[in-house]
Enzyme design. Structure first.
Site, PDB file in Angstrom:
ATOM      1  N   CYS A 100      48.255  28.305  44.429  1.00  0.00           N
ATOM      2  CA  CYS A 100      49.558  28.403  44.298  1.00  0.00           C
ATOM      3  C   CYS A 100      50.219  27.611  43.280  1.00  0.00           C
ATOM      4  O   CYS A 100      49.852  26.473  43.205  1.00  0.00           O
ATOM      5  CB  CYS A 100      50.385  28.445  45.500  1.00  0.00           C
ATOM      6  SG  CYS A 100      49.889  29.381  47.016  1.00  0.00           S
ATOM      7  N   ARG A 133      45.252  28.590  37.712  1.00  0.00           N
ATOM      8  CA  ARG A 133      45.075  27.968  38.963  1.00  0.00           C
ATOM      9  C   ARG A 133      44.337  29.270  39.945  1.00  0.00           C
ATOM     10  O   ARG A 133      44.068  28.979  40.958  1.00  0.00           O
ATOM     11  CB  ARG A 133      46.352  27.711  39.529  1.00  0.00           C
ATOM     12  CG  ARG A 133      46.752  26.468  38.658  1.00  0.00           C
ATOM     13  CD  ARG A 133      48.150  25.855  39.155  1.00  0.00           C
ATOM     14  NE  ARG A 133      47.934  25.401  40.549  1.00  0.00           N
ATOM     15  CZ  ARG A 133      47.541  24.058  40.742  1.00  0.00           C
ATOM     16  NH1 ARG A 133      47.245  23.106  39.624  1.00  0.00           N
ATOM     17  NH2 ARG A 133      47.261  23.513  41.743  1.00  0.00           N
ATOM     18  N   TRP A 136      48.801  32.429  45.889  1.00  0.00           N
ATOM     19  CA  TRP A 136      47.382  32.709  46.298  1.00  0.00           C
ATOM     20  C   TRP A 136      47.369  32.955  47.735  1.00  0.00           C
ATOM     21  O   TRP A 136      47.608  32.169  48.572  1.00  0.00           O
ATOM     22  CB  TRP A 136      46.519  31.635  45.967  1.00  0.00           C
ATOM     23  CG  TRP A 136      44.897  32.128  46.011  1.00  0.00           C
ATOM     24  CD1 TRP A 136      44.279  32.544  45.069  1.00  0.00           C
ATOM     25  CD2 TRP A 136      44.151  31.413  46.806  1.00  0.00           C
ATOM     26  NE1 TRP A 136      43.077  32.498  45.441  1.00  0.00           N
ATOM     27  CE2 TRP A 136      42.715  31.930  46.532  1.00  0.00           C
ATOM     28  CE3 TRP A 136      44.162  30.747  48.373  1.00  0.00           C
ATOM     29  CZ2 TRP A 136      41.723  31.591  47.567  1.00  0.00           C
ATOM     30  CZ3 TRP A 136      43.099  30.658  48.860  1.00  0.00           C
ATOM     31  CH2 TRP A 136      41.817  31.122  48.375  1.00  0.00           C
ATOM     32  N   ASN A 193      54.185  25.561  48.416  1.00  0.00           N
ATOM     33  CA  ASN A 193      52.732  25.764  48.245  1.00  0.00           C
ATOM     34  C   ASN A 193      52.112  24.984  49.743  1.00  0.00           C
ATOM     35  O   ASN A 193      52.958  23.928  50.092  1.00  0.00           O
ATOM     36  CB  ASN A 193      52.016  24.790  47.363  1.00  0.00           C
ATOM     37  CG  ASN A 193      52.364  25.635  45.816  1.00  0.00           C
ATOM     38  OD1 ASN A 193      52.620  26.698  45.776  1.00  0.00           O
ATOM     39  ND2 ASN A 193      52.264  24.864  44.977  1.00  0.00           N
ATOM     40  N   GLY A 194      50.968  25.322  50.212  1.00  0.00           N
ATOM     41  CA  GLY A 194      50.605  24.682  51.487  1.00  0.00           C
ATOM     42  C   GLY A 194      50.697  25.772  52.612  1.00  0.00           C
ATOM     43  O   GLY A 194      50.804  26.977  52.537  1.00  0.00           O
ATOM     44  N   GLU A 251      24.107  24.341  40.225  1.00  0.00           N
ATOM     45  CA  GLU A 251      25.223  24.266  39.422  1.00  0.00           C
ATOM     46  C   GLU A 251      25.147  25.560  38.619  1.00  0.00           C
ATOM     47  O   GLU A 251      26.157  26.372  38.377  1.00  0.00           O
ATOM     48  CB  GLU A 251      25.371  22.915  38.642  1.00  0.00           C
ATOM     49  CG  GLU A 251      26.733  23.375  37.671  1.00  0.00           C
ATOM     50  CD  GLU A 251      27.806  23.501  38.307  1.00  0.00           C
ATOM     51  OE1 GLU A 251      27.966  23.668  39.424  1.00  0.00           O
ATOM     52  OE2 GLU A 251      28.682  23.985  37.555  1.00  0.00           O
ATOM     53  N   LYS A 286      27.610  28.853  38.751  1.00  0.00           N
ATOM     54  CA  LYS A 286      28.483  29.561  37.493  1.00  0.00           C
ATOM     55  C   LYS A 286      28.335  30.901  37.431  1.00  0.00           C
ATOM     56  O   LYS A 286      29.113  31.536  36.957  1.00  0.00           O
ATOM     57  CB  LYS A 286      27.909  28.854  36.021  1.00  0.00           C
ATOM     58  CG  LYS A 286      28.535  27.501  36.099  1.00  0.00           C
ATOM     59  CD  LYS A 286      30.027  27.171  35.885  1.00  0.00           C
ATOM     60  CE  LYS A 286      30.623  26.853  36.952  1.00  0.00           C
ATOM     61  NZ  LYS A 286      30.771  25.702  37.645  1.00  0.00           N
ATOM     62  N   GLU A 342      30.211  32.694  40.198  1.00  0.00           N
ATOM     63  CA  GLU A 342      31.643  32.744  39.944  1.00  0.00           C
ATOM     64  C   GLU A 342      31.955  33.404  39.004  1.00  0.00           C
ATOM     65  O   GLU A 342      32.955  34.244  39.104  1.00  0.00           O
ATOM     66  CB  GLU A 342      32.093  31.115  39.665  1.00  0.00           C
ATOM     67  CG  GLU A 342      32.096  30.125  41.055  1.00  0.00           C
ATOM     68  CD  GLU A 342      32.406  28.856  40.183  1.00  0.00           C
ATOM     69  OE1 GLU A 342      33.450  28.192  40.630  1.00  0.00           O
ATOM     70  OE2 GLU A 342      31.865  28.479  39.366  1.00  0.00           O
ATOM     71  N   HIS A 383       7.308  28.538  49.615  1.00  0.00           N
ATOM     72  CA  HIS A 383       7.434  28.296  51.153  1.00  0.00           C
ATOM     73  C   HIS A 383       8.443  29.470  51.387  1.00  0.00           C
ATOM     74  O   HIS A 383       9.226  29.246  52.565  1.00  0.00           O
ATOM     75  CB  HIS A 383       7.996  26.903  51.128  1.00  0.00           C
ATOM     76  CG  HIS A 383       7.122  25.811  50.940  1.00  0.00           C
ATOM     77  ND1 HIS A 383       6.030  25.630  51.765  1.00  0.00           N
ATOM     78  CD2 HIS A 383       7.079  25.134  50.019  1.00  0.00           C
ATOM     79  CE1 HIS A 383       5.445  24.697  51.193  1.00  0.00           C
ATOM     80  NE2 HIS A 383       6.012  24.126  50.079  1.00  0.00           N
ATOM     81  N   LYS A 429      41.940  27.569  41.245  1.00  0.00           N
ATOM     82  CA  LYS A 429      41.438  26.437  40.384  1.00  0.00           C
ATOM     83  C   LYS A 429      41.527  25.231  41.223  1.00  0.00           C
ATOM     84  O   LYS A 429      40.485  24.128  41.186  1.00  0.00           O
ATOM     85  CB  LYS A 429      42.132  26.069  39.355  1.00  0.00           C
ATOM     86  CG  LYS A 429      41.848  24.820  38.263  1.00  0.00           C
ATOM     87  CD  LYS A 429      40.484  25.246  37.485  1.00  0.00           C
ATOM     88  CE  LYS A 429      39.803  23.941  36.838  1.00  0.00           C
ATOM     89  NZ  LYS A 429      38.356  23.879  36.856  1.00  0.00           N
TER      90      LYS A 429
HETATM   91  C1  F6R Z   1      33.312  25.669  40.525  1.00  0.00           C
HETATM   92  C2  F6R Z   1      34.391  25.185  40.936  1.00  0.00           C
HETATM   93  C3  F6R Z   1      34.741  24.642  41.994  1.00  0.00           C
HETATM   94  C4  F6R Z   1      35.372  23.333  42.071  1.00  0.00           C
HETATM   95  C5  F6R Z   1      35.769  22.654  43.487  1.00  0.00           C
HETATM   96  C6  F6R Z   1      36.077  21.492  43.450  1.00  0.00           C
HETATM   97  O1  F6R Z   1      33.369  26.133  38.992  1.00  0.00           O
HETATM   98  O2  F6R Z   1      35.424  24.849  39.763  1.00  0.00           O
HETATM   99  O3  F6R Z   1      33.670  24.624  43.044  1.00  0.00           O
HETATM  100  O4  F6R Z   1      34.349  22.383  41.546  1.00  0.00           O
HETATM  101  O5  F6R Z   1      36.573  23.455  43.994  1.00  0.00           O
HETATM  102  O6  F6R Z   1      37.076  21.090  42.827  1.00  0.00           O
HETATM  103  P1  F6R Z   1      37.969  19.667  42.110  1.00  0.00           P
HETATM  104  O7  F6R Z   1      36.693  19.234  41.282  1.00  0.00           O
HETATM  105  O8  F6R Z   1      39.072  19.943  41.657  1.00  0.00           O
HETATM  106  O9  F6R Z   1      37.913  18.778  43.555  1.00  0.00           O
END
Ligand code: F6R
Length: 608
Positions: free
Chosen positions: A2, A27, A74, A98-99, A481, A485, A488, A504, A603
């Site tokens: 949010c 976000r 959100w 927010n929250g 990682e 990607k 996502e 395995h 985000k």
């Molecule tokens: C993946 C991604 C999320 C963040 C995670 C932590 O592309 O963006 O997995 O890495 O939510 O977020 P931060 O780094 O802001 O604590």
């Protein structure tokens, strides 16, 4: 997650609100709304879906007035409908929040018993009604807000309007970021500095359990005992260009492509080639502490966690000390063994991730020193740690993290280098690492220059619905990682294994419907990985290989080979990650997903 924007000043509020909401689109959200006070009444317009829907509605019926609030939601409590969107109103009170209000069910029951009715499923509407009911016994809006918040359990970044006080906006914070932007004529309130870039660079960050009373061009802060609080105004150094696409189709591609510069920014002024070490001004650790550290404990979520898994391998090699890496959402609720002289490290792009922040507080409760490796300046993690390293990667707008990941790994190398050199790391090895870091921007550029080739490979493989990423040693965290990607950005099921684990279990999945991304540059384990590659070919897996320039043997396995330069073991994994970022991006484009704001994602995950 949010976003909140508020404005009180001489200009029309609506353009500021809409602009601020657009800036926070990255976000992640599923509905949006605004409220503006005019002539003693507060008009609210909200829509489910994108801000464009809201803007279209406002084009036909604009809201005028100089005081207003806006919100991107959100969904947590209740579906992402127009009814559940913020702002929420109760009588003359209108709020955005927010929250999460954890005790909203009990509060709702009490208010209902007193005659209140509710239109939405949200905890926020309950909070609005609670504040409204407190305005009956408290003269000022801030006193009513304070009285209401004293009854609330949970987290809030909150902004409140009252029809009867058009010259005041009240904001409050607990566990959800809020800052004030200041000019002589206006006060802005935002959950994210990007919302106010271009209007002002003077800001005040609110702390938890504070209430700000905002007026045009002035503000006052009180704590939850109604005592006045002094706040330092700070200058934020953000430029509009940093939050614009600058000619790229998507922020994701822009952020991948700008890594040669962001890497240089993370390293700037911190490398000492002569002594083979790094200089980090903000660690705030006495040099003799380096000798007494017994282990490191890294806590993070998602991509930041994967950066921690890679950082662990580096820091252990550089310092000779063990490094534990924990997912923050797990760490905060178990009984972790935290031995004396553990150095806690919290890795986060946003510095606001709820689980990460809670873990930081748990570490502090256990009395260990904490470092924050954080991108967003002034964020909660950055302000609560004992010391740390800012990533200086610039605003990361795309939900999927790319450049911040690279900088998170680099920051861990810098920490390992400084502490390692104070302990056992030889100057020869230290110098080699520093040299490799200095060479990295140009090497990354050479991989980025192959984007057309990666795009062509992505086009060929984008129809596959399942993928396995394989790598050994430092390339295994990179495989994790890379798989994240793809999940996502392209909504393709993907998982990652250490290549040696193939036999395995996961080899059962390999057939011509499975994409196998094999990280196979020249490393000490190159020969060991070769047999796994043979096994995949024998079973018809659809291969894409990341290998070292000049390794022509890889084309015997597939045409889908992307070459990276030969590199030092500390920078090689970062180079191997670049093709995976570009691959995920191009597969996502090919599959037509919402690249910068993938479905269901936010985000900055500021709720549990
Ligand atoms: C993946 C991604 C999320 C963040 C995670 C932590 O592309 O963006 O997995 O890495 O939510 O977020 P931060 O780094 O802001 O604590």
């Amino acid at each position: 997650m949010c976003g909140i924007i508020g404005y009180i000043g001489k200009d029309q509020a609506l353009p500021v609100l809409i602009n601020g909401l657009r800036r926070m689109e990255y976000r992640g959200y599923d509905s949006a709304g605004v409220a503006v006070i005019n002539d003693g009444t507060t008009a609210v317009t909200k829509r489910s879906g994108k801000i464009a829907n809201l803007a279209t509605a406002l084009d036909t019926r604009p809201l005028t007035g100089h005081t207003g609030i806006g919100h991107t939601r959100w969904a947590t409590h209740g579906a992402p409908t127009e009814l559940n969107a913020h702002p929420h109103q109760a009588g003359h009170v209108t709020i955005v929040h927010n929250g999460i209000i954890e005790n909203y069910v009990a509060l709702k029951a009490t208010l209902t018993a007193a005659g209140a009715t509710f239109a939405s499923d949200t905890d926020t509407e309950v909070l609005a009604r609670l504040i409204e009911s407190e305005t009956k016994t408290h003269k000022s809006l801030e006193a009513a807000v304070l009285a209401a918040l004293l009854q609330v359990e949970g987290t809030f970044g909150l902004v409140v309007l009252d029809d009867r006080h058009p010259d005041t906006v009240v904001a409050a914070r607990r566990g959800s970021p809020l800052l004030l932007g200041l000019t002589p004529e206006a006060t802005y309130i935002a959950s994210d500095a990007t919302a106010i870039i271009g209007y002002t660079d003077r800001v005040v960050y609110l702390d938890d359990d504070e209430i700000a009373v905002c007026r045009p061009g002035s503000y006052a802060v009180i704590d939850f005992e109604a005592k006045a609080k002094e706040h330092e105004e700070v200058e934020i150094k953000l430029e509009l260009a940093a939050i614009e696409k600058s000619g790229y189709d998507h922020f994701l591609l822009k952020e991948i492509m700008e890594q040669p510069r962001t890497i240089a920014d993370t390293l700037r002024g911190r490398l000492d080639l002569e002594n083979g070490t790094s200089h980090l001004g903000g660690l705030n650790l006495p040099p003799d502490y380096y000798q007494t550290i017994s282990r490191f404990l890294t806590v993070a979520c998602g991509t930041a966690y994967y950066s921690g898994l890679l950082g662990k391998l580096f820091i252990e090699r550089m310092t000779g000390l063990p490094v534990d890496v924990e997912v923050a959402s797990e760490f905060r609720y178990r009984n972790p063994v935290v031995v004396t002289n553990t150095l806690g490290m919290v890795v986060s792009q946003s510095g606001e991730t709820a689980d990460t922040l809670a873990s930081l507080r748990e570490m502090k409760r256990r009395g260990i020193s904490t470092l924050g490796l954080v991108n967003v300046v002034g964020s909660s993690v950055a302000r609560e740690v004992d010391g740390g390293v800012y990533l200086h990667a610039g605003p990361e707008i795309s939900v999927a993290s790319t450049k911040a990941y690279t900088s998170q790994v680099l920051a861990q190398i810098l920490v390992g280098l400084q502490i390692g050199r104070a302990r056992s790391l030889s100057i020869t090895e230290g110098k080699a690492i520093v040299q490799a870091l200095q060479d990295l921007p140009a090497q990354v550029q050479s991989v980025l220059d192959q984007r057309d080739k990666i795009k062509a490979i992505a086009k060929k493989l984008a129809h596959l619905n399942s993928a396995m990423y394989l790598g050994r040693d430092t390339l295994f965290p990179v495989a994790l990682e890379g798989a994240l990607k793809l999940k996502e950005c392209a909504y393709v099921h993907a998982e990652a294994y250490p290549a040696g684990e193939l036999k395995h279990g996961p080899i059962a999945l390999v057939d011509d419907n499975l994409l196998v991304v094999f990280l196979h540059p020249k490393t000490a384990l190159y020969d060991k990985s070769q047999s796994s590659l043979e096994q995949i070919r024998a079973r018809g897996g659809q291969l894409m290989i990341v290998g070292t320039e000049g390794d022509q043997s890889l084309t015997d396995f597939t045409d889908n080979v992307i070459y990276i330069p030969e590199a030092n073991p500390y920078t090689l994994p970062l180079l191997a990650n670049i093709p995976l970022q570009l691959f995920a991006y191009y597969v996502a484009c090919e599959r037509g997903t919402d690249v910068d704001q993938p479905r269901n994602l936010a985000k900055s995950v500021t709720v549990e």
